[in-house]
Scaffold this motif. Sequence first.
Motif, short mmCIF file in Angstrom:
data_model
loop_
_atom_site.label_atom_id
_atom_site.label_comp_id
_atom_site.label_asym_id
_atom_site.label_seq_id
_atom_site.Cartn_x
_atom_site.Cartn_y
_atom_site.Cartn_z
N ASN A 18 -48.58 33.84 -48.40
CA ASN A 18 -49.55 32.79 -48.70
C ASN A 18 -50.27 33.08 -50.01
O ASN A 18 -50.62 34.22 -50.28
N GLU A 61 -55.73 35.62 -43.42
CA GLU A 61 -55.75 34.19 -43.09
C GLU A 61 -54.47 33.78 -42.36
O GLU A 61 -53.41 34.39 -42.51
N ALA A 70 -56.77 37.21 -48.52
CA ALA A 70 -55.78 36.20 -48.13
C ALA A 70 -54.86 36.67 -47.00
O ALA A 70 -54.37 35.86 -46.22
N GLY A 106 -54.86 29.66 -51.83
CA GLY A 106 -54.61 28.75 -50.72
C GLY A 106 -53.60 27.67 -51.08
O GLY A 106 -53.43 27.30 -52.24
N THR A 149 -55.34 28.83 -45.08
CA THR A 149 -55.28 29.65 -46.28
C THR A 149 -56.35 29.21 -47.28
O THR A 149 -56.78 28.06 -47.29
#
Length: 455
Positions: A183, A65, A62, A187, A70
Amino acid sequence: MRTFGLWGRFASLLALLVASSLSYAATSSTHEYVLPNGLKLIVREDHRAPVVVSQVWYRVGASYESAGHTGLSHVLEHMMFKDTKQLDTGEFSRIMASVGATENAFTSRDATAYYQVLAANRLALSFELEAERMHNLVISDEEFARELQVVMEERRQRVEDRPAGIAYERFLATAHQASPYGNPVIGWQQDLESMQAEDLRRWYQAWYSPNNAIVVVVGDVDAEEVLQLASRYFGPLSARELPVVKPLFEINSPGARRIALELENARLPSLYMGFNVPVLNTASEAWETYALRMLSGVLDGGYSARIESELVRGSEVASSAGAGYSPFSRGDNLFILNGVPNTQKGYNLEDLEAAFWEQIEALKQTPPTQQELARIKAQVISSLVYEKDSISSQAQQIGTLESIGQSWRVADQELDLLSAITPEQVQQVAQKYLTPERLAVATLRPKPATDVATQ
């Protein structure tokens, strides 16, 4: 007598670790290789049982991203169990089950990993199937659309329907303002809704290549034979040019950041406090990360640690509380204090936050005792003894370190470096890092019931 008992326990556990290490060393050794295409292979021989754990780690998660994109790493993890050029959807898992293997995968902030535990003589099958999906994944629009719904349902169950999940997600977003650690791994909902299959194909092509992979094998194997298998199955795969990866440093000033949540389905108030701190990858002096780990243990290292003894059982300001820190991440991390105030005793979130600050200030004024550090070191030794008994734990440790750019050898130095930390060094990191300038706070309160109008 109590002091003698603590040191006696430490000495006994140290002797246990030495004995365990000697037994472990007699049946194990670790070997590191790099194939011509850049794939790293780490093999640890452990001949105590005829089984092996095989893991493939990709240096992507993650934290790689960007805004609006995300969740890609986690959705791709799901898709890796779908079609390839040679395998139909679900066939990877069916084949593994047919040979008695257990298998799964996970996505973190810094890595995505796929693993199997199987009979040692089945390792070639694991390599063959992993090489297939490393290079030949097929992401169809239809399978992507179906799996995306699965992921969104997972998000609903883990986050949207859980007040604590929402609060912790917003807390991390508040605490991390200069790095993508703010984040969620799963997501943001709006990013999942706008994700397309083509986004995932590009992500796969960018990151899933042998020169961005670490294969970790621990178990009843011969290292040279494993190298031959890896060369056979992974060796023919072509390396790709990888995107540039930058270091992750966080903003440490100019002041505290706060977020307050009120949710209707929250049952209890909760407090999250996070101080931005360095990790092994970002610390100017590595000893600080080991001192921060010891500091975490002083505060929350079991029944006799300060939070449990003074806040939960002592003043009873908290019904539950804890502290945590890990130096094993790609970029700056958080030293976290969290808890639930004891409302039955009349305490609230402000009281709990004040109690946490009292503990912090006490450590800034007076270093912990040698006895406290001895207790924590005894716990570390116990953990190390346990980890050596599990091939999966050994592989996880190796993969975690290697995926963030550290060497698996760091684990071999862990006990000595932690043992060398002094009470004064613990005090120094408390003074330096547990400050308002580095603080993010999130509070969660049950939303008051709406008054019903009366006539």
